[in-house]
Scaffold this motif. Structure first.
Motif, PDB file in Angstrom:
ATOM      1  N   GLU A 133       1.502   2.311   4.938  1.00  8.84           N
ATOM      2  CA  GLU A 133       2.537   1.256   5.761  1.00  8.84           C
ATOM      3  C   GLU A 133       3.883   1.508   5.192  1.00  8.84           C
ATOM      4  O   GLU A 133       5.021   1.097   6.218  1.00  8.84           O
ATOM      5  CB  GLU A 133       1.782  -0.017   5.291  1.00  8.84           C
ATOM      6  N   TYR A 134       4.353   1.857   4.011  1.00  9.44           N
ATOM      7  CA  TYR A 134       5.795   1.833   3.680  1.00  9.44           C
ATOM      8  C   TYR A 134       6.163   3.306   3.538  1.00  9.44           C
ATOM      9  O   TYR A 134       7.132   3.665   3.099  1.00  9.44           O
ATOM     10  CB  TYR A 134       5.751   0.969   2.215  1.00  9.44           C
TER      11      TYR A 134
ATOM     12  N   ASP B   1       9.884   4.105   4.062  1.00 12.21           N
ATOM     13  CA  ASP B   1      10.895   3.205   3.596  1.00 12.21           C
ATOM     14  C   ASP B   1      11.250   3.860   2.232  1.00 12.21           C
ATOM     15  O   ASP B   1      10.526   3.684   1.069  1.00 12.21           O
ATOM     16  CB  ASP B   1       9.978   1.803   3.172  1.00 12.21           C
TER      17      ASP B   1
ATOM     18  N   PHE C 243      10.825   1.779  -1.176  1.00 17.08           N
ATOM     19  CA  PHE C 243       9.482   1.355  -1.342  1.00 17.08           C
ATOM     20  C   PHE C 243       9.331   1.950  -2.921  1.00 17.08           C
ATOM     21  O   PHE C 243       9.494   3.154  -3.007  1.00 17.08           O
ATOM     22  CB  PHE C 243       8.487   2.111  -0.542  1.00 17.08           C
TER      23      PHE C 243
ATOM     24  N   THR D 162       6.811  -2.820  -5.856  1.00 17.82           N
ATOM     25  CA  THR D 162       6.590  -3.428  -4.437  1.00 17.82           C
ATOM     26  C   THR D 162       5.080  -2.932  -4.223  1.00 17.82           C
ATOM     27  O   THR D 162       4.245  -3.642  -3.856  1.00 17.82           O
ATOM     28  CB  THR D 162       7.528  -2.811  -3.423  1.00 17.82           C
TER      29      THR D 162
ATOM     30  N   LYS E 292       1.945  -5.344  -3.258  1.00 16.15           N
ATOM     31  CA  LYS E 292       1.118  -5.277  -2.260  1.00 16.15           C
ATOM     32  C   LYS E 292      -0.074  -5.266  -2.741  1.00 16.15           C
ATOM     33  O   LYS E 292      -1.210  -5.361  -1.909  1.00 16.15           O
ATOM     34  CB  LYS E 292       1.855  -4.151  -1.431  1.00 16.15           C
TER      35      LYS E 292
END
Length: 121
Positions: free
Chosen positions: A25-26, A29, A32, A36, A40
């Motif tokens: 999902e990240y 990024d 990230f 984090t 999550k």
């Protein structure tokens, strides 16, 4: 009549699937981080480290980097774009760091990896 086989997924398999889904999902990024990641998946940084180390023999940062590098390899194989575009797509902002990490993991620089893949086809 026979009952259907029940697919039992262990707690660890579920955890790894969740951890991989979060990284996916990240993945683009660059910000990230392990903090984090822990939030999550619902674990403290320390507990996440222990759990991943026990299951994969990798620290959380290594786990993230490994998944990013494997996604980069997939994108390069599929000719998603040039090396720079792929590096940014998987969350690396520094191209030299990406190339170094890629070479450490796959034994070849990204451009050489592309050449090797095109020769195999």
């Amino acid at each position: 009549l026979q009952p259907r086989d029940i697919a039992i997924t262990s707690v660890d398999e579920k955890f790894l699937a969740r951890a991989m889904a979060v990284v996916e999902e990240y993945i683009a990024d660059a910000d990230f981080d392990v903090e984090t990641f822990g939030r999550k998946v619902g674990m403290s940084r320390k507990h996440l480290h222990r759990k991943l180390k026990a299951l994969t023999d990798q620290a959380p940062s290594e786990f993230i980097r490994t998944l990013r590098l494997h996604r980069a390899a997939q994108l390069l194989e599929k000719q998603f774009g040039n090396v720079t575009e792929v590096a940014f797509e998987v969350g690396f902002n520094n191209l030299s760091h990406f190339a170094k990490a890629f070479k450490e993991h796959f034994g070849a620089l990204p451009k050489d990896f592309i050449r090797q893949q095109s020769q195999q086809v």
